[in-house]
Design an enzyme around this catalytic site. Structure first.
Site, PDB file in Angstrom:
ATOM      1  N   ASP A  16       7.667   2.706   2.002  1.00  0.00           N
ATOM      2  CA  ASP A  16       8.350   3.715   1.072  1.00  0.00           C
ATOM      3  C   ASP A  16       9.811   3.860   1.278  1.00  0.00           C
ATOM      4  O   ASP A  16      10.546   4.931   1.405  1.00  0.00           O
ATOM      5  CB  ASP A  16       7.852   5.057   1.369  1.00  0.00           C
ATOM      6  CG  ASP A  16       6.327   5.210   0.739  1.00  0.00           C
ATOM      7  OD1 ASP A  16       5.693   4.092   0.419  1.00  0.00           O
ATOM      8  OD2 ASP A  16       5.855   6.321   0.939  1.00  0.00           O
ATOM      9  N   LYS A 114       1.257   3.663  -4.545  1.00  0.00           N
ATOM     10  CA  LYS A 114       0.253   4.625  -3.998  1.00  0.00           C
ATOM     11  C   LYS A 114       0.685   5.848  -4.616  1.00  0.00           C
ATOM     12  O   LYS A 114       1.924   6.005  -4.992  1.00  0.00           O
ATOM     13  CB  LYS A 114       0.178   4.553  -2.663  1.00  0.00           C
ATOM     14  CG  LYS A 114       1.599   4.788  -1.573  1.00  0.00           C
ATOM     15  CD  LYS A 114       1.276   4.684  -0.493  1.00  0.00           C
ATOM     16  CE  LYS A 114       2.494   5.109   0.057  1.00  0.00           C
ATOM     17  NZ  LYS A 114       2.911   6.319   0.000  1.00  0.00           N
ATOM     18  N   CYS A 159       4.141   9.167   5.335  1.00  0.00           N
ATOM     19  CA  CYS A 159       3.223   8.014   5.192  1.00  0.00           C
ATOM     20  C   CYS A 159       3.061   7.080   5.997  1.00  0.00           C
ATOM     21  O   CYS A 159       2.113   6.252   6.194  1.00  0.00           O
ATOM     22  CB  CYS A 159       4.043   7.397   3.725  1.00  0.00           C
ATOM     23  SG  CYS A 159       3.807   8.454   2.338  1.00  0.00           S
TER      24      CYS A 159
END
Ligand code: VGL
Ligand code: ZN
Length: 211
Positions: A16, A114, A159
């Protein structure tokens, strides 16, 4: 240590590294952009590089704006468990969802998106926040014979953390390259995440050990 390509069964998983998690972004992580040059230097050491991308529809249920009376960073009970109400971030196709402009993305073999289902969030690269629905990444890694992962990215305590512990639970060897990660640190979440990763056998390392 000389620059060598690590063993072929080892992949770099970059979590990310997107504009919204960098200074100026909608869910900015302090100093999030500082990891980008380091992550770019690490990539050539790995024969396999993989990216994840937080990728939400604008009606996503993790956004405070989509719940009456919810404030960002409060908790809400969802059918799958407690969920932080986040500021609207990483909306599909937006500039905020794009990778940081300086991040080298051409080496990546795969981009795992995601959090694309409105009704459920997904912190981990492996499972959505019901902790059951797979993203498919484990099967991809197994089919490619990858058994070891080095993790970098944003955010250490969300994450990156969930990806690391899920990878361990699935039987992968996992190393967190700590200086190539940055945290949100909501109510002590960083310390809790670091303790849990250590307990679950995630190795802690530093880019100096590799570069
Ligand atoms: C993340 C909160 C919400 C992360 C993603 O990438 O750590 N955190 N969505
Ligand atoms: Zn998100």
């Amino acid at each position: 240590m000389p620059n060598t390509v690590l063993a072929d069964d080892t992949a770099l998983l970059m979590i990310d590294i997107q504009n919204d998690f960098c200074p100026g972004g909608a869910l900015a992580v302090a100093d999030g952009d500082a990891i980008v040059p380091l992550v770019n230097r690490l990539q050539p050491l790995f024969s396999t590089c993989l990216l994840t991308q937080d990728w939400h529809p604008d009606d996503h249920s993790s956004f405070a704006a989509n719940h009456d009376g919810a404030e960002p960073f409060q908790m809400r009970d969802m059918p799958y468990g407690p969920q932080v109400m986040w500021p609207t971030h990483c909306v599909q196709g937006s500039q905020g969802a794009a990778f940081h402009a300086d991040l080298e993305t051409d080496r990546a073999d795969l981009i795992v998106r995601k959090g694309f289902r409105s009704q459920i969030d997904s912190y981990s690269a492996f499972f959505e926040n019901d902790r059951k629905t797979p993203t498919g990444l484990a099967g991809y890694l197994r089919e490619r014979g990858i058994g070891t992962l080095a993790l970098v990215g944003l955010a250490t305590d969300y994450c990156v953390y969930y990806s690391a512990i899920d990878a361990r639970a699935l039987g992968f060897d996992v190393t967190l390259i700590a200086d190539a990660c940055r945290a949100i640190d909501l109510d002590g979440s960083l310390a809790t995440a670091m303790d849990d990763m250590r307990e679950k056998g995630v190795s802690l390392s530093d880019s100096n050990a590799l570069l």
